[in-house]
Design a protein around this motif. Sequence first.
Motif, PDB file in Angstrom:
ATOM      1  N   PRO A   1       0.810  -1.223   0.000  1.00  0.00           N
ATOM      2  CA  PRO A   1       0.000   0.000   0.000  1.00  0.00           C
ATOM      3  C   PRO A   1       0.843   1.272   0.000  1.00  0.00           C
ATOM      4  CG  PRO A   1      -0.812  -1.573   1.628  1.00  0.00           C
ATOM      5  CD  PRO A   1       0.504  -2.084   1.167  1.00  0.00           C
ATOM      6  N   ASP A   2       1.953   1.233   0.713  1.00  0.00           N
ATOM      7  CA  ASP A   2       2.837   2.395   0.771  1.00  0.00           C
ATOM      8  C   ASP A   2       3.415   2.688  -0.608  1.00  0.00           C
ATOM      9  OD1 ASP A   2       4.450   4.445   1.634  1.00  0.00           O
ATOM     10  OD2 ASP A   2       5.699   3.216   2.954  1.00  0.00           O
ATOM     11  N   LEU A   3       3.914   1.655  -1.290  1.00  0.00           N
ATOM     12  CA  LEU A   3       4.492   1.861  -2.611  1.00  0.00           C
ATOM     13  C   LEU A   3       3.453   2.387  -3.590  1.00  0.00           C
ATOM     14  CD1 LEU A   3       6.859   1.553  -4.612  1.00  0.00           C
ATOM     15  CD2 LEU A   3       5.970  -0.732  -5.118  1.00  0.00           C
ATOM     16  N   LEU A   4       2.289   1.765  -3.621  1.00  0.00           N
ATOM     17  CA  LEU A   4       1.258   2.188  -4.566  1.00  0.00           C
ATOM     18  C   LEU A   4       0.819   3.625  -4.306  1.00  0.00           C
ATOM     19  CD1 LEU A   4      -0.936  -1.039  -4.819  1.00  0.00           C
ATOM     20  CD2 LEU A   4       0.899  -0.263  -6.352  1.00  0.00           C
ATOM     21  N   ALA A   5       0.793   4.013  -3.046  1.00  0.00           N
ATOM     22  CA  ALA A   5       0.424   5.390  -2.716  1.00  0.00           C
ATOM     23  C   ALA A   5       1.463   6.369  -3.254  1.00  0.00           C
ATOM     24  CB  ALA A   5       0.279   5.545  -1.204  1.00  0.00           C
ATOM     25  N   GLN A   6       2.751   6.022  -3.147  1.00  0.00           N
ATOM     26  CA  GLN A   6       3.788   6.933  -3.642  1.00  0.00           C
ATOM     27  C   GLN A   6       3.799   6.999  -5.159  1.00  0.00           C
ATOM     28  OE1 GLN A   6       4.742   8.678  -1.302  1.00  0.00           O
ATOM     29  NE2 GLN A   6       4.022   7.226   0.254  1.00  0.00           N
ATOM     30  N   ILE A   7       3.538   5.858  -5.809  1.00  0.00           N
ATOM     31  CA  ILE A   7       3.468   5.870  -7.270  1.00  0.00           C
ATOM     32  C   ILE A   7       2.291   6.725  -7.736  1.00  0.00           C
ATOM     33  CG2 ILE A   7       3.026   4.441  -9.298  1.00  0.00           C
ATOM     34  CD1 ILE A   7       4.651   2.225  -7.950  1.00  0.00           C
ATOM     35  N   GLU A   8       1.149   6.571  -7.081  1.00  0.00           N
ATOM     36  CA  GLU A   8      -0.032   7.357  -7.441  1.00  0.00           C
ATOM     37  C   GLU A   8       0.198   8.842  -7.217  1.00  0.00           C
ATOM     38  OE1 GLU A   8      -4.839   7.604  -6.454  1.00  0.00           O
ATOM     39  OE2 GLU A   8      -3.562   6.139  -5.432  1.00  0.00           O
ATOM     40  N   ALA A   9       0.930   9.175  -6.155  1.00  0.00           N
ATOM     41  CA  ALA A   9       1.210  10.581  -5.853  1.00  0.00           C
ATOM     42  C   ALA A   9       2.309  11.158  -6.730  1.00  0.00           C
ATOM     43  CB  ALA A   9       1.594  10.723  -4.380  1.00  0.00           C
ATOM     44  N   GLY A  10       3.045  10.278  -7.435  1.00  0.00           N
ATOM     45  CA  GLY A  10       4.122  10.740  -8.292  1.00  0.00           C
ATOM     46  C   GLY A  10       5.428  10.963  -7.584  1.00  0.00           C
ATOM     47  N   THR A  11       5.526  10.590  -6.311  1.00  0.00           N
ATOM     48  CA  THR A  11       6.783  10.775  -5.579  1.00  0.00           C
ATOM     49  C   THR A  11       7.805   9.707  -5.938  1.00  0.00           C
ATOM     50  OG1 THR A  11       5.831   9.563  -3.721  1.00  0.00           O
ATOM     51  CG2 THR A  11       5.684  11.957  -3.652  1.00  0.00           C
ATOM     52  N   ILE A  12       7.332   8.530  -6.330  1.00  0.00           N
ATOM     53  CA  ILE A  12       8.187   7.497  -6.894  1.00  0.00           C
ATOM     54  C   ILE A  12       7.685   7.227  -8.304  1.00  0.00           C
ATOM     55  CG2 ILE A  12       8.850   5.051  -6.802  1.00  0.00           C
ATOM     56  CD1 ILE A  12       8.774   5.225  -3.775  1.00  0.00           C
ATOM     57  N   ARG A  13       8.554   7.324  -9.285  1.00  0.00           N
ATOM     58  CA  ARG A  13       8.164   7.099 -10.672  1.00  0.00           C
ATOM     59  C   ARG A  13       8.223   5.609 -10.987  1.00  0.00           C
ATOM     60  NH1 ARG A  13      11.135   9.451 -16.168  1.00  0.00           N
ATOM     61  NH2 ARG A  13       9.532   8.702 -17.646  1.00  0.00           N
ATOM     62  N   PHE A  14       7.266   5.128 -11.759  1.00  0.00           N
ATOM     63  CA  PHE A  14       7.191   3.709 -12.093  1.00  0.00           C
ATOM     64  C   PHE A  14       7.192   3.537 -13.606  1.00  0.00           C
ATOM     65  CE2 PHE A  14       4.307  -0.234 -12.291  1.00  0.00           C
ATOM     66  CZ  PHE A  14       5.395  -1.097 -12.250  1.00  0.00           C
ATOM     67  N   LEU A  15       8.110   2.686 -14.096  1.00  0.00           N
ATOM     68  CA  LEU A  15       8.197   2.347 -15.518  1.00  0.00           C
ATOM     69  C   LEU A  15       7.778   0.888 -15.676  1.00  0.00           C
ATOM     70  CD1 LEU A  15      11.673   3.944 -16.377  1.00  0.00           C
ATOM     71  CD2 LEU A  15       9.406   4.994 -16.619  1.00  0.00           C
ATOM     72  N   PRO A  16       6.467   0.622 -15.810  1.00  0.00           N
ATOM     73  CA  PRO A  16       6.017  -0.761 -15.952  1.00  0.00           C
ATOM     74  C   PRO A  16       6.354  -1.327 -17.325  1.00  0.00           C
ATOM     75  CG  PRO A  16       4.166   0.712 -16.248  1.00  0.00           C
ATOM     76  CD  PRO A  16       5.354   1.574 -15.875  1.00  0.00           C
ATOM     77  N   GLU A  17       6.427  -2.647 -17.388  1.00  0.00           N
ATOM     78  CA  GLU A  17       6.677  -3.354 -18.640  1.00  0.00           C
ATOM     79  C   GLU A  17       7.913  -2.819 -19.359  1.00  0.00           C
ATOM     80  OE1 GLU A  17       2.591  -5.152 -20.210  1.00  0.00           O
ATOM     81  OE2 GLU A  17       2.565  -2.946 -20.233  1.00  0.00           O
ATOM     82  N   THR A  18       8.985  -2.716 -18.591  1.00  0.00           N
ATOM     83  CA  THR A  18      10.271  -2.312 -19.161  1.00  0.00           C
ATOM     84  C   THR A  18      11.361  -3.244 -18.661  1.00  0.00           C
ATOM     85  OG1 THR A  18      10.682  -0.749 -17.349  1.00  0.00           O
ATOM     86  CG2 THR A  18       9.637   0.127 -19.343  1.00  0.00           C
ATOM     87  N   MET A  19      12.382  -3.399 -19.487  1.00  0.00           N
ATOM     88  CA  MET A  19      13.502  -4.261 -19.141  1.00  0.00           C
ATOM     89  C   MET A  19      14.798  -3.598 -19.620  1.00  0.00           C
ATOM     90  SD  MET A  19      14.247  -8.157 -20.485  1.00  0.00           S
ATOM     91  CE  MET A  19      12.810  -8.793 -19.637  1.00  0.00           C
ATOM     92  N   PRO A  20      15.799  -3.413 -18.746  1.00  0.00           N
ATOM     93  CA  PRO A  20      17.036  -2.785 -19.193  1.00  0.00           C
ATOM     94  C   PRO A  20      17.780  -3.666 -20.190  1.00  0.00           C
ATOM     95  CG  PRO A  20      17.283  -3.658 -16.980  1.00  0.00           C
ATOM     96  CD  PRO A  20      15.838  -3.793 -17.325  1.00  0.00           C
TER      97      PRO A  20
END
Length: 359
Positions: free
Chosen positions: A210-229
Amino acid sequence: MPMPQPYDIAIIGAGPIGLELAVCLKLRGVRYVQFDAGQIGHTMTWWPRQTTFFSTSERIAIAGVPIPNNHQQRTTGEEYLAYLRAVVEQFDLHINSYEPVTSVTGALGAFTLHTSHRTGPRTYQAARVVLAIGDMHWPLRLDLPGEDLPHVSHYFRDPHDYFRRRLLIVGGKNSAVEAALRCWRAGAQVTMSYRRATFDERRVKHWLMPDLLAQIEAGTIRFLPETMPVAITPDYVEFAHTVDGEPVPGTTLRHATDFVLLATGFRGDQSLLEEVGVLLEGSNRVPRFDPETMETNVPGVYVAGTVAAGVQQRYSLFIENCHDHAGKITRAVTGLWPTTLGDIPARTYGLAFEQFEAN
């Protein structure tokens, strides 16, 4: 240097379950010798500072010795190392630390162990051998261009290292999620890359999600889904887009960053298992062993702890559900079950596997 007299049993590994087995054997009068390539509890020595176990404290206590603390909460790696030292002192366990076993040969009743001591090679004889070597010797490398650059690491040491710097974390399980939250709270600009579209709630502890999802939703942690380096440079990381976790050819993007943390997991060293002739089966390369005694297909060779689950692409063995390994081996060697395993009896309780994941 004269060869020591043969031992009844040699324990390779001085992590929690290896130490618990040593206590059990010593209390039964078994003549044993124990080795570790590093210090006791070596895996915990490279944990990030102040990282807590996901298991509750009573589940990781060993040999009937409770874990004391003043907060009644989960134990940190530093606290657990102090606890392990106290157990060693309490039972006066002799451990040949910083003496890696390089080779095991022979058969039941006459195994030969070769070690690398700082003063030179040494040789020991033992009737039986227990491999309690764990499953986290090396990081799972991605074999990418730039993976060995100085700003790239598989090990998360301290959130302070990333204060006011851009940090890219690759991964989507517990370690990646906890690192992202801790580093963001320490002042880092955090971006997460994960090859799946969403995080698996079964692979991330329930109090972190819940903590992670809240930060992603707030934009404080950026999330790049479906990506691979696919490549790392001093200035940026190049990604491929993925579908169902697999890269899509010809689809790339670039992300500028100062540091890269590859939270991609770890793997065990199974070379001693292979050398002594233990069969490794399935995609997880699980050692073949008798679940009643922990003895492998090689008579006189036993496994204890997480090594018994192979490479563990998805974890099924942890400290907390391996205590009985020490009991089974002790009973196989002495005919008697240990008087104490895990925590004190009042706090010793069994759990189904599904409950381990939530504990």
